[in-house]
Design an enzyme around this catalytic site. Structure first.
Site, PDB file in Angstrom:
ATOM      1  N   GLY A   1       0.801  -1.224   0.000  1.00 51.78           N
ATOM      2  CA  GLY A   1       0.000   0.000   0.000  1.00 51.78           C
ATOM      3  C   GLY A   1       0.829   1.266   0.000  1.00 51.78           C
ATOM      4  O   GLY A   1       1.960   1.267  -0.470  1.00 51.78           O
TER       5      GLY A   1
ATOM      6  N   ASP B   1      -5.587  -7.285  -7.905  1.00 48.18           N
ATOM      7  CA  ASP B   1      -5.268  -7.108  -6.481  1.00 48.18           C
ATOM      8  C   ASP B   1      -4.010  -6.267  -6.357  1.00 48.18           C
ATOM      9  O   ASP B   1      -2.912  -6.711  -6.739  1.00 48.18           O
ATOM     10  CB  ASP B   1      -5.023  -8.459  -5.807  1.00 48.18           C
ATOM     11  CG  ASP B   1      -6.313  -9.207  -5.572  1.00 48.18           C
ATOM     12  OD1 ASP B   1      -7.358  -8.544  -5.421  1.00 48.18           O
ATOM     13  OD2 ASP B   1      -6.261 -10.445  -5.566  1.00 48.18           O
ATOM     14  N   LEU B   2      -4.136  -5.102  -5.788  1.00 48.26           N
ATOM     15  CA  LEU B   2      -3.030  -4.170  -5.647  1.00 48.26           C
ATOM     16  C   LEU B   2      -1.841  -4.828  -4.919  1.00 48.26           C
ATOM     17  O   LEU B   2      -2.011  -5.389  -3.854  1.00 48.26           O
ATOM     18  CB  LEU B   2      -3.516  -2.960  -4.834  1.00 48.26           C
ATOM     19  CG  LEU B   2      -2.542  -1.804  -4.716  1.00 48.26           C
ATOM     20  CD1 LEU B   2      -2.284  -1.184  -6.070  1.00 48.26           C
ATOM     21  CD2 LEU B   2      -3.086  -0.772  -3.746  1.00 48.26           C
ATOM     22  N   ASP B   3      -0.671  -4.736  -5.497  1.00 49.85           N
ATOM     23  CA  ASP B   3       0.566  -5.229  -4.872  1.00 49.85           C
ATOM     24  C   ASP B   3       0.570  -6.732  -4.627  1.00 49.85           C
ATOM     25  O   ASP B   3       1.373  -7.233  -3.847  1.00 49.85           O
ATOM     26  CB  ASP B   3       0.862  -4.498  -3.545  1.00 49.85           C
ATOM     27  CG  ASP B   3       0.958  -2.998  -3.709  1.00 49.85           C
ATOM     28  OD1 ASP B   3       1.246  -2.548  -4.827  1.00 49.85           O
ATOM     29  OD2 ASP B   3       0.766  -2.287  -2.720  1.00 49.85           O
ATOM     30  N   GLU B   4      -0.343  -7.445  -5.271  1.00 51.21           N
ATOM     31  CA  GLU B   4      -0.418  -8.881  -5.028  1.00 51.21           C
ATOM     32  C   GLU B   4      -0.034  -9.697  -6.259  1.00 51.21           C
ATOM     33  O   GLU B   4      -0.078 -10.921  -6.231  1.00 51.21           O
ATOM     34  CB  GLU B   4      -1.846  -9.268  -4.587  1.00 51.21           C
ATOM     35  CG  GLU B   4      -2.305  -8.667  -3.284  1.00 51.21           C
ATOM     36  CD  GLU B   4      -1.646  -9.308  -2.070  1.00 51.21           C
ATOM     37  OE1 GLU B   4      -0.960 -10.339  -2.232  1.00 51.21           O
ATOM     38  OE2 GLU B   4      -1.818  -8.764  -0.970  1.00 51.21           O
TER      39      GLU B   4
END
Lengths: 288, 288, 288, 288
Positions: free
Chosen positions: A205, A230-233
């Site tokens: 994040g 999915d952010l940063d995933e």
């Protein structure tokens, strides 16, 4: 003398593991006069998956490309392979997305000019106008799409039209400070590379350097990964770290981090452009 | 010739930042004939805190230790300093806590024998009997306290009695597979060092190598930190990482991780024993 | 809040070791109202030498700079100190020497623009005209001095005149492909930084990447050092390495090496500009 | 589930590069029912050499090992291949040579016990008696051959007899402080691994840590290489470095170096035992 890149093709393959895969592919290539220069292979015994990257020479090809590609397709169907082939003479087309930070942008443009990145860069996209002069220096078209909460969906559509129209097959988020929508990401699966300024999955994040400072870590990191919804995933391509200490303020971390972000992103981009990266599930195989 | 450690003392200081701190301490030492060998200092401008480590020689001391310590106390009170002093001739006393893994245990014992760790090791504590032969090889008392959910509180009490009785001032959890209670940890504040087998704050909790494998990271790490009542949340002393790839199975990660755990823990322990580490809030200052 | 750099000065000291040095300096600073922000000290017991770096604040100074400097001079004479002081408001003036490679040049110019390097860059010198456009982009004067065996002595004289005239106090050889004469080097003692593209003392001299390739090393390195009249033998400021393998051709080593050269040189330059480096004999003390 | 090592064999091949090599080997293995698990390949375009490592499963073999080996021999002759095959069930036999330092010895013995090294260790040879107790702890025969200038040739002969008699196929010089004669080395070509305590080719010869200290380097290294008749000039298998500073005395370098020596030697030994290393000229190919 090494064969010129102009005469070499690269085949990437992923399929359920079973006997005969290596022999099957080697046979079809040899049979058509394609000489294997490099072959790297991996079997994931947990996922029961087989992966292979074959770089081969076309100089002595006994047939034409279409015939060879047809023969490969036949083998691929027999073994239920996902596959793709990169023929010489068709450079990938990379779009850079930036906001206001210029370090990754400059780094990629200079590497491109130094011949480190095998691609064309037809355009740069930004939600701000600040970096236009950099684009100009390198003679690259610069498109500004200002983003507000209201305009986002519409602007993304325009961006996607532009990318399609210009035949973009790799999008690099070089510290682009907007989250792309799931629809956008779906349009370039495993073809959008993001740089996150932490050692994922630590400090997911916003403001990871502030988080790192607050936690008192002794190393900071950066992570290049494929963007997913999915952010940063998304699947990680490359990571690296550098040492820090109690003497480092947040702005020292930011400064040290810039160097990490540049090198980690550049490596990931180069490997992608060299067809060294295969995605499966949430992971990558990166062949040396 | 460097002064022998037998004649050097180390002073550690932490206090609110204000002018005159360095001069004040230097003056009192110089005035008593204590020659400063090394002085390292840090100011955290965010926390407005001052930290200093001074190593000084006693060979030319004009007074006795008690007088010098009294003079330091006076300065310390004037500046509201937290401070401690390590006099020569009083080695720290370290207890090792282990379960079944022997790699960190062997590593620390061999380093101790090689003269790398300035301490005594009066005893080893374990919740299992397996590693007793190792203790025997190195001629160190081995105490088994089997732990069940029911017996835990009582056994910990016995352990604490033992540590107090034997004058332990550093507890090292060398892959000890039990979580210590808040009461236990409170008894040795900033005197219990744990090794966690991940790059914190990534992969907090159990089975970090399995978590790392599942996430597909390209580096794995280890973290040495002071134990606090919050599991894996204590002040970090040292961290390091090593590269991994798609070729590494979980057991490869475990193998590579063992090397990390050994070196990271050993560095943290050595720095603590050399009085290089100061804790403030949830962070550490580690002087070189 | 951290004090602004506009109000901090840095004192660097080197002298024979003896008691009272730390107290002496701390006392004189404190006495004049200079508040010590950071103090780092080192004693080399083999050479019996004392080194100290003190960064102090001028906001509460009770006297003027000249008076303080006079008082420091007195202490310095008493203890036979070599010393220098960097007052705020007088940025160092750095000249960059380049030939045809642009990667270190770009790197330093971009870092300068990002605020990482506390200096002015009044000019760039080259023995070739190729990089003039880069200088122009950054609005820096570009001076070409073509060098032949015959013209070398004369051209160097002109270069030295230029540097003196422009008040240059740091020369950075950013992959400058000419060896400077002993006279030139003597004019800027410990003020000329060179980047050598190997891990010195391995692969001294020309074509180190070719040498590294031929030897089959598994790591390549880069070394930033002060130039002396002995080629590649000057005091080392910083070194780093990166991994290579049997897969790397000479041109891969060159590519990987470029990244090393940039970061190693930039670190050395930054440390020099921050007055962190002291030279003694053929070595450096580099304070964090 | 991954196949058990008990059912996998490894083939290593080196030959002049030409078309059809990969297909030829894949075909013969597939034809006999040997399933390729891992295949890694490298072509050196400068030397025009081809290298391959193939790990294959024997569970479904349609013929016996002798027949398969015969078929491989046929292909190998056709292509002028140097080759060797490691069948399961025949562990390599490693002898450790030591003098008085115990850190590499302990490290290798503990790794062996932890299952990291796929070999038997029938014996330890030393020119001194000091480390006999370590051998005893691990239940390994310890042979002392004191060496003087006069006795050296004769003692080496006895050592070689012993190694031959015990079927040794890997000799590891774990900080063995004697130079082996050319005759000795010739008896185990590319089967003697030495650890040199510097980053070769820097600091060849004696007392490398003292040399490093005198030169003022900022990193120290260690190098594992095959022993040849030229001291410290053999093919390099692995190297690594660690950071040092002006604060490090020679004895600090020695301490930091011990950690490097252990890990670098252990990696080289493991890779050799896993049949990952191929020697050609003065270089190695090390397959991941």
């Amino acid at each position: 003398m090494p064969p010129s890149p102009a005469e070499t093709a690269t085949l990437l393959v992923c399929c359920p593991d079973r006997p005969g895969l290596v022999a099957g592919l080697a046979q079809v290539l040899y049979g058509h006069g394609a000489n294997i220069l490099d072959s790297d292979q991996h079997t994931d015994p947990v996922a029961a998956k087989f992966f292979q990257r074959i770089r081969f020479e076309l100089g002595e090809l006994r047939t034409d490309r279409a015939t060879l590609e047809g023969a490969i397709r036949e083998v691929a169907e027999r073994f239920a392979m996902d596959w793709r082939i990169a023929w010489p003479g068709r450079a990938k087309r990379m779009a850079l997305f930036v906001s206001r930070y210029d370090h990754c942008l400059y780094d990629l443009l200079l590497r491109h000019r130094a011949g480190e990145l095998a691609c064309e860069i037809p355009l740069i996209v930004s939600n701000h106008a600040e970096l236009e002069p950099v684009a100009k220096q390198f003679d690259i078209a610069f498109h500004v799409f200002p983003i507000t909460r209201e305009s986002k969906a519409r602007q993304e559509e325009l961006e996607r039209d532009l990318l399609r129209e210009r035949g973009i097959d790799l999008v690099v988020l070089a510290r682009y400070m907007q989250v792309l929508s799931g629809e956008f990401v779906a349009g370039w699966p495993a073809q959008i590379i993001n740089i996150h300024h932490s050692f994922l999955p630590a400090f997911i994040g916003g403001k990871p350097y502030h988080q790192a400072y607050a936690r008192g870590v002794k190393l900071i990191g950066a992570t290049a990964h494929y963007a997913t919804s999915d952010l940063d995933e998304g699947p990680i391509i490359e990571q690296d770290v550098t040492r820090c200490s109690h003497r480092d303020s947040v702005s020292d971390l930011v400064r040290k981090g810039r160097d990490l972000e540049k090198t980690v992103l550049a490596r990931a981009v180069r490997w992608h452009l060299d067809d060294r990266v295969l995605v499966y599930g949430n992971k990558t195989v990166v062949f040396d």
